[in-house]
Design a protein around this motif. Structure first.
Motif, PDB file in Angstrom:
ATOM      1  N   LEU A   1       0.829  -1.210   0.000  1.00  0.00           N
ATOM      2  CA  LEU A   1       0.000   0.000   0.000  1.00  0.00           C
ATOM      3  C   LEU A   1       0.862   1.257   0.000  1.00  0.00           C
ATOM      4  O   LEU A   1       0.546   2.236  -0.684  1.00  0.00           O
ATOM      5  CB  LEU A   1      -0.925  -0.001   1.218  1.00  0.00           C
ATOM      6  N   ALA A   2       1.958   1.237   0.748  1.00  0.00           N
ATOM      7  CA  ALA A   2       2.827   2.419   0.802  1.00  0.00           C
ATOM      8  C   ALA A   2       3.465   2.698  -0.552  1.00  0.00           C
ATOM      9  O   ALA A   2       3.455   3.837  -1.034  1.00  0.00           O
ATOM     10  CB  ALA A   2       3.902   2.216   1.879  1.00  0.00           C
ATOM     11  N   HIS A   3       4.022   1.675  -1.186  1.00  0.00           N
ATOM     12  CA  HIS A   3       4.656   1.881  -2.487  1.00  0.00           C
ATOM     13  C   HIS A   3       3.628   2.251  -3.556  1.00  0.00           C
ATOM     14  O   HIS A   3       3.936   3.022  -4.484  1.00  0.00           O
ATOM     15  CB  HIS A   3       5.421   0.633  -2.900  1.00  0.00           C
ATOM     16  N   THR A   4       2.426   1.709  -3.454  1.00  0.00           N
ATOM     17  CA  THR A   4       1.381   2.078  -4.411  1.00  0.00           C
ATOM     18  C   THR A   4       1.016   3.549  -4.272  1.00  0.00           C
ATOM     19  O   THR A   4       0.885   4.270  -5.265  1.00  0.00           O
ATOM     20  CB  THR A   4       0.133   1.202  -4.195  1.00  0.00           C
ATOM     21  N   ALA A   5       0.863   4.010  -3.032  1.00  0.00           N
ATOM     22  CA  ALA A   5       0.514   5.412  -2.812  1.00  0.00           C
ATOM     23  C   ALA A   5       1.629   6.351  -3.265  1.00  0.00           C
ATOM     24  O   ALA A   5       1.372   7.382  -3.900  1.00  0.00           O
ATOM     25  CB  ALA A   5       0.212   5.636  -1.325  1.00  0.00           C
ATOM     26  N   PHE A   6       2.875   5.989  -2.977  1.00  0.00           N
ATOM     27  CA  PHE A   6       3.995   6.846  -3.362  1.00  0.00           C
ATOM     28  C   PHE A   6       4.255   6.822  -4.869  1.00  0.00           C
ATOM     29  O   PHE A   6       4.798   7.788  -5.416  1.00  0.00           O
ATOM     30  CB  PHE A   6       5.262   6.428  -2.626  1.00  0.00           C
ATOM     31  N   GLY A   7       3.895   5.740  -5.548  1.00  0.00           N
ATOM     32  CA  GLY A   7       4.165   5.621  -6.974  1.00  0.00           C
ATOM     33  C   GLY A   7       3.057   6.104  -7.884  1.00  0.00           C
ATOM     34  O   GLY A   7       3.283   6.296  -9.083  1.00  0.00           O
ATOM     35  N   LEU A   8       1.857   6.309  -7.348  1.00  0.00           N
ATOM     36  CA  LEU A   8       0.722   6.680  -8.196  1.00  0.00           C
ATOM     37  C   LEU A   8       0.863   8.049  -8.869  1.00  0.00           C
ATOM     38  O   LEU A   8       0.507   8.184 -10.048  1.00  0.00           O
ATOM     39  CB  LEU A   8      -0.571   6.632  -7.383  1.00  0.00           C
ATOM     40  N   PRO A   9       1.342   9.106  -8.200  1.00  0.00           N
ATOM     41  CA  PRO A   9       1.432  10.393  -8.908  1.00  0.00           C
ATOM     42  C   PRO A   9       2.281  10.335 -10.172  1.00  0.00           C
ATOM     43  O   PRO A   9       1.868  10.842 -11.226  1.00  0.00           O
ATOM     44  CB  PRO A   9       2.053  11.325  -7.849  1.00  0.00           C
ATOM     45  N   PHE A  10       3.445   9.711 -10.104  1.00  0.00           N
ATOM     46  CA  PHE A  10       4.279   9.611 -11.301  1.00  0.00           C
ATOM     47  C   PHE A  10       3.634   8.707 -12.347  1.00  0.00           C
ATOM     48  O   PHE A  10       3.708   8.998 -13.548  1.00  0.00           O
ATOM     49  CB  PHE A  10       5.662   9.074 -10.935  1.00  0.00           C
ATOM     50  N   ALA A  11       3.000   7.625 -11.923  1.00  0.00           N
ATOM     51  CA  ALA A  11       2.349   6.716 -12.867  1.00  0.00           C
ATOM     52  C   ALA A  11       1.235   7.430 -13.626  1.00  0.00           C
ATOM     53  O   ALA A  11       1.118   7.304 -14.851  1.00  0.00           O
ATOM     54  CB  ALA A  11       1.806   5.493 -12.127  1.00  0.00           C
ATOM     55  N   ILE A  12       0.418   8.181 -12.915  1.00  0.00           N
ATOM     56  CA  ILE A  12      -0.680   8.903 -13.560  1.00  0.00           C
ATOM     57  C   ILE A  12      -0.133   9.969 -14.510  1.00  0.00           C
ATOM     58  O   ILE A  12      -0.642  10.141 -15.629  1.00  0.00           O
ATOM     59  CB  ILE A  12      -1.591   9.527 -12.494  1.00  0.00           C
TER      60      ILE A  12
END
Length: 308
Positions: free
Chosen positions: A174-185
């Protein structure tokens, strides 16, 4: 005769400039080719120098501990050769790096798939769907990239502790997903917005739903951007030490390779004989992932950064 001489004298001045232009063009072409060759040689030299530490690490990982501490790695290239697998056997069995490798895979794979999947859904919505405050929300998500993740670690740790997720893989996912979502989007939205509008409008006319359009047309066309995102996110998660240390609590049964390799570094470097093998094992899978997807990497990064 006089007319011919006049014509020859009249034509002579036009021949010299044409010949001179051809000579200048030939010289420019020569210097251009020479410049390209010089740049190629310089790039190859830089790549060679950049690869020397990795080569030295690989060679040292197969050398006996006594030679590692007394001679340089380049001496192993000359006979007599003394190579052994003892370093790998020791670091995998006695030092627990085999279990740590499995833990890293368990952490890295979901932490890469989840941001790519959720980010692709969100990027498609921001690129092709119409809803209120779309650009404002997108701008707000992009600004999250400038916030250091260290700021969010303490609140997240408190939340995960209250709900009982601390020490489990789900907390790291969950932590890596939250931290990685802005760049992914950000990356995927720019790529999706650059897709041919006529193609998507034709699919809409044929009755395709948003989900069918996303799954059958947008995703297959966006393979370069997805591959770039997968490489970035996987390398980030695989090399992470801080997030795993905080949310897993240093548990050796669930510790990834970064924590295990860090524990091998003693106060006086007494584990130097296995550090080379451990370091190369920790970088082997990222190298495989990168070289497997590198043909899509540059296309995806360029398309996601200059289009949209």
């Amino acid at each position: 005769m006089i007319g011919q001489q006049v014509q020859q004298h009249a034509a002579a001045p036009t021949v010299a400039p044409v010949s001179q232009r051809r000579q200048r063009a030939g010289r420019r072409s020569f210097w251009r080719r020479l410049g390209d060759q010089v740049i190629t040689v310089i790039a190859l030299l830089i790549a060679l120098v950049w690869s020397l530490p990795t080569l030295g690490l690989l060679i040292s990982s197969f050398r006996p501990p006594s030679l590692i501490s007394t001679t340089g790695w380049w001496t192993a290239l000359l006979p007599p050769w003394h190579f052994t697998l003892q370093n790998y056997v020791q670091v995998i069995t006695a030092q627990g790096l085999g279990r740590a490798f499995i833990n890293s895979v368990i952490i890295a794979v979901p932490s890469t798939i989840l941001p790519a999947l959720i980010g692709s859904f969100a990027a498609f919505a921001f690129a092709w769907m119409r809803f209120p405050a779309r650009n404002t929300i997108f701008f707000g998500i992009i600004t999250l990239q400038i916030i250091p993740l260290q700021i969010a670690l303490v609140p997240l740790l408190q939340i995960f502790t209250n709900i009982g997720l601390t020490g489990q893989y789900a907390a790291v996912w969950l932590a890596h997903t939250a931290f990685g979502l802005p760049f992914a989007i950000f990356l995927l939205r720019n790529f999706f917005a650059a897709l041919p509008r006529d193609l998507l409008e034709a699919a809409y006319v044929d009755g395709a739903s948003n989900f069918r359009l996303f799954w059958t047309i947008v995703l297959p066309l966006s393979l370069p951007a997805l591959a770039s995102l997968v490489i970035f996110q996987f390398l980030w998660v695989w090399n992470d030490l801080l997030v795993a240390l905080i949310f897993l609590g240093g548990n050796p049964q669930s510790a990834p390779m970064t924590l295990t390799v860090a524990s091998l570094v003693g106060s006086y470097g007494e584990n130097d004989q296995v550090l080379t093998a451990a370091a190369f094992l920790s970088m082997a899978l990222p190298l495989v992932i990168f070289f497997a997807l590198q043909r899509y990497f540059i296309r995806g990064i360029l398309a996601g950064s200059v289009k949209g």
